[in-house]
Design a protein around this motif. Structure first.
Motif, PDB file in Angstrom:
ATOM      1  N   LEU A   1      -0.314  -0.447 -10.638  1.00 49.53           N
ATOM      2  CA  LEU A   1      -1.011  -1.520  -9.942  1.00 49.53           C
ATOM      3  C   LEU A   1      -0.105  -2.292  -8.987  1.00 49.53           C
ATOM      4  N   THR A   2       1.131  -1.865  -8.853  1.00 46.68           N
ATOM      5  CA  THR A   2       2.041  -2.526  -7.904  1.00 46.68           C
ATOM      6  C   THR A   2       1.482  -2.467  -6.490  1.00 46.68           C
ATOM      7  N   ALA A   3       0.881  -1.329  -6.135  1.00 48.74           N
ATOM      8  CA  ALA A   3       0.266  -1.167  -4.819  1.00 48.74           C
ATOM      9  C   ALA A   3      -1.223  -1.457  -4.911  1.00 48.74           C
TER      10      ALA A   3
ATOM     11  N   ALA B   1      -0.250  10.954  -3.253  1.00 54.27           N
ATOM     12  CA  ALA B   1      -0.528   9.570  -3.615  1.00 54.27           C
ATOM     13  C   ALA B   1      -0.785   9.440  -5.116  1.00 54.27           C
ATOM     14  N   ALA B   2      -1.428  10.453  -5.710  1.00 57.65           N
ATOM     15  CA  ALA B   2      -1.698  10.416  -7.145  1.00 57.65           C
ATOM     16  C   ALA B   2      -0.391  10.365  -7.936  1.00 57.65           C
ATOM     17  N   ALA B   3       0.608  11.138  -7.501  1.00 58.04           N
ATOM     18  CA  ALA B   3       1.900  11.127  -8.182  1.00 58.04           C
ATOM     19  C   ALA B   3       2.595   9.780  -7.988  1.00 58.04           C
ATOM     20  N   ALA B   4       2.423   9.179  -6.814  1.00 57.02           N
ATOM     21  CA  ALA B   4       3.004   7.853  -6.574  1.00 57.02           C
ATOM     22  C   ALA B   4       2.366   6.821  -7.497  1.00 57.02           C
ATOM     23  N   ARG B   5       1.060   6.934  -7.707  1.00 58.86           N
ATOM     24  CA  ARG B   5       0.368   5.961  -8.564  1.00 58.86           C
ATOM     25  C   ARG B   5       0.836   6.063 -10.009  1.00 58.86           C
ATOM     26  N   GLN B   6       1.231   7.255 -10.440  1.00 62.57           N
ATOM     27  CA  GLN B   6       1.750   7.405 -11.799  1.00 62.57           C
ATOM     28  C   GLN B   6       3.031   6.599 -11.983  1.00 62.57           C
ATOM     29  N   GLN B   7       3.817   6.454 -10.912  1.00 64.96           N
ATOM     30  CA  GLN B   7       5.054   5.678 -11.002  1.00 64.96           C
ATOM     31  C   GLN B   7       4.835   4.196 -10.763  1.00 64.96           C
ATOM     32  N   LEU B   8       4.011   3.866  -9.772  1.00 63.28           N
ATOM     33  CA  LEU B   8       3.911   2.478  -9.313  1.00 63.28           C
ATOM     34  C   LEU B   8       2.721   1.720  -9.870  1.00 63.28           C
TER      35      LEU B   8
ATOM     36  N   VAL C   1       0.847  -1.192   0.000  1.00 63.50           N
ATOM     37  CA  VAL C   1       0.000   0.000   0.000  1.00 63.50           C
ATOM     38  C   VAL C   1       0.882   1.242   0.000  1.00 63.50           C
ATOM     39  N   VAL C   2       0.346   2.321  -0.508  1.00 64.60           N
ATOM     40  CA  VAL C   2       1.029   3.623  -0.474  1.00 64.60           C
ATOM     41  C   VAL C   2       0.305   4.498   0.522  1.00 64.60           C
ATOM     42  N   LEU C   3       1.058   5.013   1.497  1.00 64.87           N
ATOM     43  CA  LEU C   3       0.471   5.773   2.594  1.00 64.87           C
ATOM     44  C   LEU C   3       1.222   7.077   2.813  1.00 64.87           C
ATOM     45  N   PRO C   4       0.533   8.101   3.323  1.00 63.98           N
ATOM     46  CA  PRO C   4       1.242   9.299   3.771  1.00 63.98           C
ATOM     47  C   PRO C   4       1.912   9.016   5.105  1.00 63.98           C
TER      48      PRO C   4
END
Length: 227
Positions: free
Chosen positions: A158-160, A149-156, A24-27
């Protein structure tokens, strides 16, 4: 994507994903982090793949209380206890000798473990739900550290399995201090200056005090001064 304002939903979904061995990606109190259950070998191996990072840089472990060091580390020298009292929770990571035989796979640790207690209440709640977590910035190796989190999703992508959005983070880095070899060594300077690390570790300030402001750490479960 779930917003942190929906605290109960976010915590329930994140805890469920982590227990299922997903990422998961979390703050956090510094950056957006890619997080996994520290004791899920499947999850931590996936995390290395997601980061495209070699195993020579072990994953740091987040805990929620100094008591959780029991069973994870062999010994806590007095210098480390002083640093914990002043800077936990906060942006200070301490590298200890790890207890042998721990059933995790967090990289080529050379018998050590890097521990930190974050200040973020949501993250502390997840650690209470799941147990110790590994966390590393939510970017691929060499790419910019995302501020949302949106910027993280651009990189990762469906990995998370889950992304929790809470607006921009400060981007502050944790200072990493090695106390595993009989001395105090700053491996990487971040939010806590090296000079302050030396001052606290050597007993140059009172127990639980930070040199920058002269006040004790606002910690719910303080580290007691040894007799």
């Amino acid at each position: 994507m779930v917003r942190l304002e929906e605290v109960e939903e976010a915590r329930t979904r994140a805890a469920t994903a982590l227990r299922d061995g997903l990422l998961v990606v979390l703050p956090t109190d510094s950056v957006y982090a890619l997080v996994a259950d520290a004791f899920s070998r499947t999850a931590t191996q996936q995390l290395f793949g997601a980061k495209r990072r070699g195993r020579t840089v072990p994953l740091p472990v987040l805990i929620r209380s100094p008591r959780q060091t029991t069973g994870l580390v062999e010994d806590i020298p007095e210098e480390a206890e002083r640093l914990m009292a002043s800077y936990w929770p906060g942006l200070l990571t301490l590298v200890f000798r790890a207890v042998e035989g721990l059933s995790w796979d967090i990289g080529d640790t050379q018998g050590t473990v890097a521990l930190r207690i974050p200040t973020d209440d949501f993250l502390l709640g997840l650690i209470a739900d799941v147990g110790p977590l590994v966390a590393t910035s939510a970017n691929r190796q060499g790419d910019p550290v995302p501020q949302t989190a949106a910027a993280a999703r651009q990189q990762l992508g469906l990995t998370a399995a889950l992304y929790v959005e809470a607006g921009e983070r400060s981007g502050a880095r944790s200072t990493i201090v090695d106390v595993s070899r009989g001395r105090v060594e700053v491996l990487s300077e971040g939010a806590v200056p090296s000079a302050h690390v030396d001052q606290v570790a050597s007993g140059g300030v009172s127990w639980g005090v930070r040199p920058d402001d002269g006040t004790a750490t606002p910690e719910s479960e303080p580290v007691a001064e040894p007799e």
